[in-house]
Design an enzyme around this catalytic site. Structure first.
Site, PDB file in Angstrom:
ATOM      1  N   GLY A  79     -65.694 149.774  43.087  1.00  8.54           N
ATOM      2  CA  GLY A  79     -64.696 148.739  42.911  1.00  8.54           C
ATOM      3  C   GLY A  79     -63.274 149.221  43.150  1.00  8.54           C
ATOM      4  O   GLY A  79     -63.050 150.310  43.678  1.00  8.54           O
ATOM      5  N   ASP A 126     -73.476 164.473  43.299  1.00 11.95           N
ATOM      6  CA  ASP A 126     -72.433 164.217  44.294  1.00 11.95           C
ATOM      7  C   ASP A 126     -71.199 165.059  43.997  1.00 11.95           C
ATOM      8  O   ASP A 126     -70.100 164.534  43.863  1.00 11.95           O
ATOM      9  CB  ASP A 126     -72.083 162.730  44.321  1.00 11.95           C
ATOM     10  CG  ASP A 126     -71.138 162.379  45.468  1.00 11.95           C
ATOM     11  OD1 ASP A 126     -71.123 163.128  46.478  1.00 11.95           O
ATOM     12  OD2 ASP A 126     -70.418 161.386  45.354  1.00 11.95           O
ATOM     13  N   GLY A 179     -56.479 152.426  45.119  1.00 13.94           N
ATOM     14  CA  GLY A 179     -57.489 152.511  46.162  1.00 13.94           C
ATOM     15  C   GLY A 179     -58.793 151.883  45.721  1.00 13.94           C
ATOM     16  O   GLY A 179     -58.859 151.197  44.707  1.00 13.94           O
ATOM     17  N   LYS A 187     -60.537 150.964  36.417  1.00 13.32           N
ATOM     18  CA  LYS A 187     -61.482 150.694  37.492  1.00 13.32           C
ATOM     19  C   LYS A 187     -62.148 149.345  37.262  1.00 13.32           C
ATOM     20  O   LYS A 187     -62.852 149.155  36.284  1.00 13.32           O
ATOM     21  CB  LYS A 187     -62.540 151.788  37.577  1.00 13.32           C
ATOM     22  CG  LYS A 187     -63.528 151.554  38.715  1.00 13.32           C
ATOM     23  CD  LYS A 187     -64.509 152.670  38.858  1.00 13.32           C
ATOM     24  CE  LYS A 187     -63.839 153.819  39.546  1.00 13.32           C
ATOM     25  NZ  LYS A 187     -64.781 154.813  40.051  1.00 13.32           N
TER      26      LYS A 187
END
Length: 188
Positions: free
Chosen positions: A36, A150, A31, A55
Site C-alpha cells: 500500500g 526477503d 511512496g 502505511k
C-alpha cells in the site's frame, strides 16, 4: 522530536491518523510498496511530538491484518523496526517507527554518482545489527518463529545513529512470493 519507539503500542483512531498525515496529503506521501501507500506522520502524545511511518494497507491484504498485528507487536528488538500501532476502523493502517536515514539501499545503490559514504566500521555494524535482528526473528521467542524470506538492502533501515533496523516481513501472503513452502509464521 522524540524517538517514536517511546510511544506505547496501541490502536489509533482514524482521526489521529488523518491529523498526523494532514489528511494523507501529498506533502506527507513517501511512496508505495506491494502492500500500500506509505506516509510520514507526526503524532502528538503526552506533550511530545513523534515522527512515524503510516502505511495504508490495500484492500486485498486487509483480511490478514489482525494476525500480523498480533505477531509483529510481540517482536521487540533493537534491530527490528518497532510496530507502534494500528487503525482498523474505516481503513487498515499500520504505524511504524520512523527511520531518519532511510534504507540501506540508498547508501549502496542510489547515491547519485558518488561512492557509498558509509565507513567500513558503519558497514560492519549494519551487518551485525541485521544479523542480530534476523536471529531474533528466527529464534527470539518461544511462541513463534518468523522466517523473513526477503532480506535485502531495501528492507534494512538506518536510524539516526546509522544502526540497522530490519523491517520484519509484514504479511504472510508476501512471503509466499519468495518461499512457497514456508508462509512466514511458524507456531510451535
Amino acid at each position: 522530536m522524540q524517538s517514536s519507539n517511546k510511544l506505547k503500542y496501541r490502536r489509533f483512531s482514524i482521526g489521529e491518523i488523518k491529523l498526523a498525515t494532514n489528511g494523507f496529503s501529498d506533502q506527507y506521501f513517501l511512496g508505495e510498496d506491494e502492500l500500500g501507500k506509505i506516509y510520514r506522520g507526526n503524532i502528538r502524545e503526552n506533550d511530545h511530538d513523534y515522527v512515524v511511518i503510516v502505511k495504508r494497507v490495500d484492500n486485498e491484504y486487509k483480511i490478514m491484518l489482525q494476525n500480523e498485528i498480533d505477531s509483529l507487536s510481540s517482536f521487540h528488538h533493537s534491530n527490528i523496526i518497532y510496530l507502534l500501532g494500528y487503525c482498523e476502523v474505516d481503513e487498515k493502517i499500520l504505524l511504524y517507527d520512523f527511520m531518519p536515514n532511510g534504507s540501506l539501499y540508498y547508501y549502496l545503490f542510489n547515491n547519485k554518482n558518488q561512492r557509498c559514504n558509509l565507513t567500513v566500521e558503519q558497514r560492519l555494524e549494519i551487518c551485525i545489527g541485521t544479523a542480530n535482528g534476523l536471529n531474533h526473528l528466527h529464534f527470539g521467542t518461544k511462541s513463534s518463529i518468523i522466517v523473513h524470506g526477503d532480506v535485502n538492502s531495501s528492507n534494512i533501515f538506518l536510524d539516526g545513529n546509522f544502526a540497522a533496523k530490519l523491517l520484519a516481513p509484514q504479511f504472510e501472503c508476501c512471503l509466499q512470493y519468495y518461499i512457497t513452502t514456508i508462509k512466514g509464521l511458524i507456531d510451535d
